[in-house]
Design a protein around this motif. Structure first.
Motif, mmCIF file in Angstrom:
data_model
loop_
_atom_site.group_PDB
_atom_site.id
_atom_site.type_symbol
_atom_site.label_atom_id
_atom_site.label_comp_id
_atom_site.label_asym_id
_atom_site.label_seq_id
_atom_site.Cartn_x
_atom_site.Cartn_y
_atom_site.Cartn_z
ATOM 1 N N SER A 237 70.827 52.161 28.751
ATOM 2 C CA SER A 237 71.295 52.505 30.100
ATOM 3 C C SER A 237 72.403 51.609 30.636
ATOM 4 N N TYR A 238 72.330 50.293 30.443
ATOM 5 C CA TYR A 238 73.326 49.409 31.056
ATOM 6 C C TYR A 238 74.707 49.586 30.439
ATOM 7 N N PHE A 239 74.807 49.577 29.133
ATOM 8 C CA PHE A 239 76.116 49.731 28.485
ATOM 9 C C PHE A 239 76.756 51.087 28.782
ATOM 10 N N PRO A 240 75.998 52.185 28.733
ATOM 11 C CA PRO A 240 76.608 53.447 29.165
ATOM 12 C C PRO A 240 77.082 53.392 30.618
ATOM 13 N N SER A 241 76.322 52.710 31.484
ATOM 14 C CA SER A 241 76.699 52.608 32.894
ATOM 15 C C SER A 241 78.024 51.876 33.060
ATOM 16 N N ILE A 242 78.174 50.754 32.393
ATOM 17 C CA ILE A 242 79.386 49.961 32.613
ATOM 18 C C ILE A 242 80.594 50.580 31.909
ATOM 19 N N HIS A 243 80.373 51.301 30.819
ATOM 20 C CA HIS A 243 81.474 52.069 30.219
ATOM 21 C C HIS A 243 81.961 53.139 31.188
ATOM 22 N N ARG A 244 81.011 53.815 31.853
ATOM 23 C CA ARG A 244 81.396 54.823 32.846
ATOM 24 C C ARG A 244 82.087 54.185 34.042
ATOM 25 N N PHE A 245 81.612 53.004 34.434
ATOM 26 C CA PHE A 245 82.223 52.310 35.576
ATOM 27 C C PHE A 245 83.711 52.091 35.337
ATOM 28 N N TRP A 246 84.067 51.665 34.133
ATOM 29 C CA TRP A 246 85.459 51.347 33.813
ATOM 30 C C TRP A 246 86.204 52.517 33.174
ATOM 31 N N ASN A 247 85.531 53.630 32.962
ATOM 32 C CA ASN A 247 86.160 54.763 32.262
ATOM 33 C C ASN A 247 86.797 54.300 30.948
ATOM 34 N N ASP A 248 86.072 53.534 30.205
ATOM 35 C CA ASP A 248 86.666 52.880 29.034
ATOM 36 C C ASP A 248 85.660 52.800 27.893
ATOM 37 N N THR A 249 86.008 53.413 26.783
ATOM 38 C CA THR A 249 85.234 53.243 25.542
ATOM 39 C C THR A 249 86.166 52.842 24.406
ATOM 40 N N ASP A 250 87.242 52.162 24.754
ATOM 41 C CA ASP A 250 88.237 51.755 23.762
ATOM 42 C C ASP A 250 87.785 50.461 23.083
ATOM 43 N N PHE A 251 86.800 50.588 22.187
ATOM 44 C CA PHE A 251 86.211 49.453 21.495
ATOM 45 C C PHE A 251 86.047 49.790 20.016
ATOM 46 N N PRO A 252 86.318 48.859 19.125
ATOM 47 C CA PRO A 252 85.965 49.100 17.724
ATOM 48 C C PRO A 252 84.467 48.919 17.505
ATOM 49 N N PHE A 253 83.853 47.970 18.278
ATOM 50 C CA PHE A 253 82.417 47.690 18.192
ATOM 51 C C PHE A 253 82.069 46.691 19.290
#
Length: 497
Positions: A237-253
């Motif tokens: 829940s937390y990581f999906p929340s903060i990805h949505r907060f920043w509109n950002d999933t630009d991560f290799p890992f």
């Protein structure tokens, strides 16, 4: 005639390759038997300077560990090379004397003094830990910094290691075999690399919005922690929340590495630090509300503190780098339901407002923080966290009020993030940038005065004269503000995205 022409082409081609300068490289070979506290290191490297190469070991700014140089031992080179060591500057100079191969060997001693148990998590957090059955290392704790301004390819490989130990590296996390070489360019490695190896290590992989996430923990400790179980809500829940907060999933890992302290004799708290694509934590007690906060705060640094910060250095404006990061941490803990109302109010009131308004240094100028950060961490180290969090909460409320609830601080931060990405990589965000972006949401002159008074000069916000959104109300008791939720207020509705 054709044969002569072919010979000429071959000779010419060979000559071109022979004259091509060798690309700079640094190849580390590591050895550890799993029982002792000694890591053996062999470094083969190219040398852009013909006569000598200068390395620096350790980084006092990393955790304030001024004596880190004491862990490197038995530094040696083979004749005709000669090594000279300046302990004051931590410089290691290799005079080559015509040697063709460039190689240096040394050992890292990760042993503990049993008569001096760990009293604060930072003691082990910023030191190499090499003990029976467990090794945790940051590259700053065992690699050498080269001073010739080259950008070499850096590689790591384990020559000897216990076969039954689990292994994790933050260069290529999917690479689980220590006998296979991993490589990255120097400018990437300089942003820190983490290694974990041990017979009590558990490594698990998650998929979070199509980003590979890794959870690296000790399996058992003396506090009865199930660290993998404690961390699983963050992946759910937390990581999906903060990805949505920043509109950002630009991560290799991304990775979380949490391990128990090895040399504490009584329960002490948790400490951690963020790094590129990861977070490292050491804890010396049961994983509870504070440890949840530490995990959330440090992983939130992926954005404020790593992808985006004000100033050229992390100490320039920590009210933003730590305090605003703390606010995004807190509201994402609320959004993800990891923090309920009681935990949310406890952190704002007891850990932040009360401690800040009771502090003897609450009015210290921003410029005084860096000089006192590590020598008086309890006061100056915590000051930018509290000061910045309080202002972020205040500013969020002012933006909500000014826009009749249409906009929040999140909108301003997203704009600032886009502004950061539009700048050149080496061009830092400034306070003026912060004010210019924020002027979309509140009066520019008013915002400028707030930053100057509250964040730079250190004047505490007088909540007697502050209006908040209807969901919040503040009581002032003995000069200490205390935040309350209005009847019917719902954190999940206040903080939603």
């Amino acid at each position: 005639m054709k044969s002569i022409y072919l010979l000429f082409v071959l000779l010419s081609t060979f000559g071109i390759h022979a004259c091509t300068p060798q690309k700079p490289f640094m190849d580390y070979v590591l050895n550890w038997d799993g029982d002792t506290s000694i890591l053996e290191v062999e470094l083969t490297y190219s040398a852009s300077q013909k006569d000598s190469t200068v390395f620096v070991f350790g980084d006092p700014s990393f955790g304030g560990q001024n004596d880190i140089f004491k862990v490197i031992k038995n530094i040696r080179v083979a004749p005709p090379e000669v090594v000279k060591i300046d302990y004051a500057t931590r410089q290691i100079t290799i005079h080559h004397n015509g040697a063709e191969e460039r190689k240096i060997r040394y050992e890292i001693d990760g042993s503990f003094n049993k008569n001096q148990p760990t009293l604060a998590s930072q003691t082990e957090l910023f030191r190499p830990v090499i003990t029976k059955g467990l090794l945790t290392l940051v590259n700053k704790q065992f690699t050498l910094k080269i001073t010739d301004e080259s950008n070499p390819l850096v590689s790591f490989i384990w020559r000897d290691h216990p076969e039954n130990f689990n292994y994790f590296n933050s260069v290529v996390p999917s690479q689980r075999d220590p006998l296979k070489k991993i490589s990255a360019y120097y400018n990437q490695v300089s942003e820190m690399v983490y290694f974990v190896m041990g017979d009590n290590i558990d490594v698990r992989e998650y998929d979070v919005m199509d980003v590979p996430y890794y959870s690296v923990t000790t399996k058992e400790d003396k506090y009865g922690n199930d660290l993998q179980g404690s961390l699983s809500p963050f992946f759910e829940s937390y990581f999906p929340s903060i990805h949505r907060f920043w509109n950002d999933t630009d991560f290799p890992f991304y990775f979380l590495a949490a391990s128990a302290l090895q040399n504490n004799q009584k329960e002490i708290g948790a400490g951690g630090f963020g790094m590129k694509n990861g977070f490292v934590m050491k804890l010396g007690r049961t994983f509870g509300a504070w440890e949840k906060y530490v995990t959330a705060h440090e992983t939130a640094h992926t954005w404020i503190g790593i992808k985006m910060m004000l100033g050229k250095g992390s100490f320039d404006h920590q009210w933003f780098g730590e305090g605003f990061n703390d606010y995004t941490t807190l509201i994402n803990l609320a959004n993800s339901k990891i923090y309920e109302q009681e935990d949310f109010l406890h952190y704002l009131n007891d850990e932040t407002l009360k401690k800040h308004y009771e502090s003897n240094v609450k009015g210290a100028h921003n410029d005084s923080i860096a000089a006192n950060y590590w020598t008086d961490y309890a006061n100056y180290g915590k000051l930018p966290y509290r000061r910045g969090l309080i202002y972020a909460f205040f500013l969020d409320n002012q933006i909500r009020l000014a826009s009749n609830g249409k906009f929040t601080l999140r909108n301003m931060l997203l704009d600032l993030y886009q502004y950061r990405k539009a700048k050149n990589k080496d061009e830092a965000l400034t306070v003026d940038d912060f004010i210019s972006v924020g002027a979309t949401y509140i009066d520019k002159e008013e915002l400028s005065q707030q930053v100057q008074r509250f964040m730079i000069e250190g004047l505490p916000i007088d909540f007697n004269n502050v209006k908040l959104i209807d969901a919040f109300n503040i009581e002032i008791n003995g000069g200490i503000p205390q935040l309350n939720l209005s009847e019917g207020a719902d954190l999940a509705r206040i903080y939603q995205w």
